[in-house]
Design an enzyme around this catalytic site. Sequence first.
Site, PDB file in Angstrom:
ATOM      1  N   HIS A   1       0.835  -1.200   0.000  1.00 46.75           N
ATOM      2  CA  HIS A   1       0.000   0.000   0.000  1.00 46.75           C
ATOM      3  C   HIS A   1       0.870   1.249   0.000  1.00 46.75           C
ATOM      4  O   HIS A   1       1.954   1.288   0.589  1.00 46.75           O
ATOM      5  CB  HIS A   1      -0.993  -0.006   1.170  1.00 46.75           C
ATOM      6  CG  HIS A   1      -0.386   0.010   2.537  1.00 46.75           C
ATOM      7  ND1 HIS A   1       0.017   1.170   3.151  1.00 46.75           N
ATOM      8  CD2 HIS A   1      -0.138  -0.990   3.424  1.00 46.75           C
ATOM      9  CE1 HIS A   1       0.483   0.891   4.362  1.00 46.75           C
ATOM     10  NE2 HIS A   1       0.418  -0.414   4.554  1.00 46.75           N
TER      11      HIS A   1
ATOM     12  N   ASP B   1      -0.371   4.361   0.959  1.00 41.43           N
ATOM     13  CA  ASP B   1      -0.828   5.366   1.916  1.00 41.43           C
ATOM     14  C   ASP B   1      -0.167   5.194   3.272  1.00 41.43           C
ATOM     15  O   ASP B   1       0.376   4.129   3.596  1.00 41.43           O
ATOM     16  CB  ASP B   1      -2.352   5.340   2.063  1.00 41.43           C
ATOM     17  CG  ASP B   1      -2.877   4.031   2.620  1.00 41.43           C
ATOM     18  OD1 ASP B   1      -2.367   2.958   2.216  1.00 41.43           O
ATOM     19  OD2 ASP B   1      -3.805   4.047   3.452  1.00 41.43           O
TER      20      ASP B   1
ATOM     21  N   ASP C   1       5.928   1.369   7.630  1.00 36.56           N
ATOM     22  CA  ASP C   1       4.604   0.923   7.158  1.00 36.56           C
ATOM     23  C   ASP C   1       4.128   1.800   6.014  1.00 36.56           C
ATOM     24  O   ASP C   1       3.389   2.749   6.231  1.00 36.56           O
ATOM     25  CB  ASP C   1       3.622   0.973   8.324  1.00 36.56           C
ATOM     26  CG  ASP C   1       2.319   0.270   8.050  1.00 36.56           C
ATOM     27  OD1 ASP C   1       2.231  -0.453   7.046  1.00 36.56           O
ATOM     28  OD2 ASP C   1       1.386   0.449   8.843  1.00 36.56           O
TER      29      ASP C   1
ATOM     30  N   GLU D   1      -5.287   1.631   2.490  1.00 36.73           N
ATOM     31  CA  GLU D   1      -5.165   0.469   3.383  1.00 36.73           C
ATOM     32  C   GLU D   1      -5.283   0.843   4.850  1.00 36.73           C
ATOM     33  O   GLU D   1      -5.733   0.036   5.661  1.00 36.73           O
ATOM     34  CB  GLU D   1      -3.821  -0.235   3.124  1.00 36.73           C
ATOM     35  CG  GLU D   1      -3.686  -1.601   3.776  1.00 36.73           C
ATOM     36  CD  GLU D   1      -3.149  -1.556   5.217  1.00 36.73           C
ATOM     37  OE1 GLU D   1      -3.203  -2.592   5.906  1.00 36.73           O
ATOM     38  OE2 GLU D   1      -2.668  -0.478   5.636  1.00 36.73           O
ATOM     39  N   GLU D   2      -4.860   2.059   5.200  1.00 41.56           N
ATOM     40  CA  GLU D   2      -4.779   2.443   6.608  1.00 41.56           C
ATOM     41  C   GLU D   2      -6.116   2.910   7.189  1.00 41.56           C
ATOM     42  O   GLU D   2      -6.181   3.277   8.363  1.00 41.56           O
ATOM     43  CB  GLU D   2      -3.742   3.554   6.793  1.00 41.56           C
ATOM     44  CG  GLU D   2      -2.309   3.152   6.463  1.00 41.56           C
ATOM     45  CD  GLU D   2      -1.698   2.209   7.485  1.00 41.56           C
ATOM     46  OE1 GLU D   2      -2.423   1.762   8.403  1.00 41.56           O
ATOM     47  OE2 GLU D   2      -0.506   1.910   7.364  1.00 41.56           O
TER      48      GLU D   2
ATOM     49  N   GLU E   1       4.393  -5.745   4.075  1.00 38.91           N
ATOM     50  CA  GLU E   1       4.189  -5.183   5.406  1.00 38.91           C
ATOM     51  C   GLU E   1       5.429  -5.399   6.272  1.00 38.91           C
ATOM     52  O   GLU E   1       6.146  -6.386   6.107  1.00 38.91           O
ATOM     53  CB  GLU E   1       2.978  -5.841   6.085  1.00 38.91           C
ATOM     54  CG  GLU E   1       1.645  -5.546   5.425  1.00 38.91           C
ATOM     55  CD  GLU E   1       1.113  -4.163   5.759  1.00 38.91           C
ATOM     56  OE1 GLU E   1       1.724  -3.469   6.604  1.00 38.91           O
ATOM     57  OE2 GLU E   1       0.088  -3.773   5.174  1.00 38.91           O
TER      58      GLU E   1
ATOM     59  N   HIS F   1       3.335   3.536  12.616  1.00 34.58           N
ATOM     60  CA  HIS F   1       2.399   4.582  13.037  1.00 34.58           C
ATOM     61  C   HIS F   1       2.945   5.465  14.158  1.00 34.58           C
ATOM     62  O   HIS F   1       2.238   6.358  14.626  1.00 34.58           O
ATOM     63  CB  HIS F   1       1.045   3.996  13.474  1.00 34.58           C
ATOM     64  CG  HIS F   1       0.361   3.184  12.430  1.00 34.58           C
ATOM     65  ND1 HIS F   1      -0.875   2.608  12.627  1.00 34.58           N
ATOM     66  CD2 HIS F   1       0.735   2.838  11.170  1.00 34.58           C
ATOM     67  CE1 HIS F   1      -1.238   1.949  11.542  1.00 34.58           C
ATOM     68  NE2 HIS F   1      -0.271   2.063  10.640  1.00 34.58           N
TER      69      HIS F   1
END
Length: 366
Positions: free
Chosen positions: A70, A72, A100, A130-131, A159, A339
Amino acid sequence: MTLDLRADPIQLTAALVDVPSVSRDEAAIADLVEQALRDQTTGFEIKRHGNVVLARTTLGLPTRVILAGHLDTVPIADNVPSRPAEVDGEPVLFGCGTVDMKSGDAVFLHLAATITDPAHDLTLIFYDGEEIAAEFNGLNHIERDMPDWLDGDLAVLGEPSGGWIEAGCQGTLRVRLSTSGVRAHSARAWLGENAIHALAPVLERLAAYEARQVDIDGCVYREGLSAVRVSGGVAGNVVPDVAEVDVNFRYAPDRTVEQAVAHVREVFDGLDVGFQVTDSSPGALPGLTAPAARSLIDSVNAHGGGGVRAKYGWTDVSRFAARGIPAVNFGPGDPNLAHKRDEHVPLSQITAVTAMLRTYLTGRSQ
């Protein structure tokens, strides 16, 4: 700005991080990825669907490997642009998405541009959304409109896994519990019923909850039930008549979505609360016995990989597993740093994962 896919994937990671791409704002990075793939790779059919960029070879090889990542990130926290540094003497790269999962994206993009004789046909999917809630996930749109692009013998999600192969994934369920009361002036609180106070039994049960640990094929999955949002209140002098708490259940892949919902209902059984499922995605069993997955595991382990362990958190391996395609998580970065404001990836892991995947995808030791 252009992306140099043949550059060291460490440099490519930094370039990707320096392009802000918070969920729902991925057009700029998707444009760069699409143009780079068109200009710097050969033998790929390339398509764009919204902010999803797809590329695949059709060489007639006996197996097809999907590399999916992903584009994003979560909201930026004063951590863009990227910044090189050292942590405990080890060179790292700081920045939103370094873990991530823009380092994983960089590995995939670099391999697409530099592998000239693959042992497998390749499909690359770089997707958006995705997030955030599953309805925005770009793979949903591909599954609906272009499902043949999700066909393959093995899917590798980039990931963060610290160079380990992380098998399967937890399911995730979000439930909104609501209480109601009677609004009143707070100076005459006895005339009302406080909906926020009525949440207390919900919070007590959450605090007392004991989560399972489940061993599946040697991978231990830890469950968790957590309050993730509380809402209520009208004004500083009003007894509120409505309150809500959002609860997130991360569950082992031996439960179905329906079983997870039933379990959460049981946890709060007997309480006078509203119960609304707001989002759910099933987990994925490890699937390590499939020949394609076993081949990847054997190759990675033979070339310095960390081994195999359970994936904590939900990833899109679940989507591929539901289609009967073995899928694993394999990428640079410590998932525990995802994150975070100080998100960072060791440069050595980017290099190592690139080398291990190159060996597997070419069938040749480097």
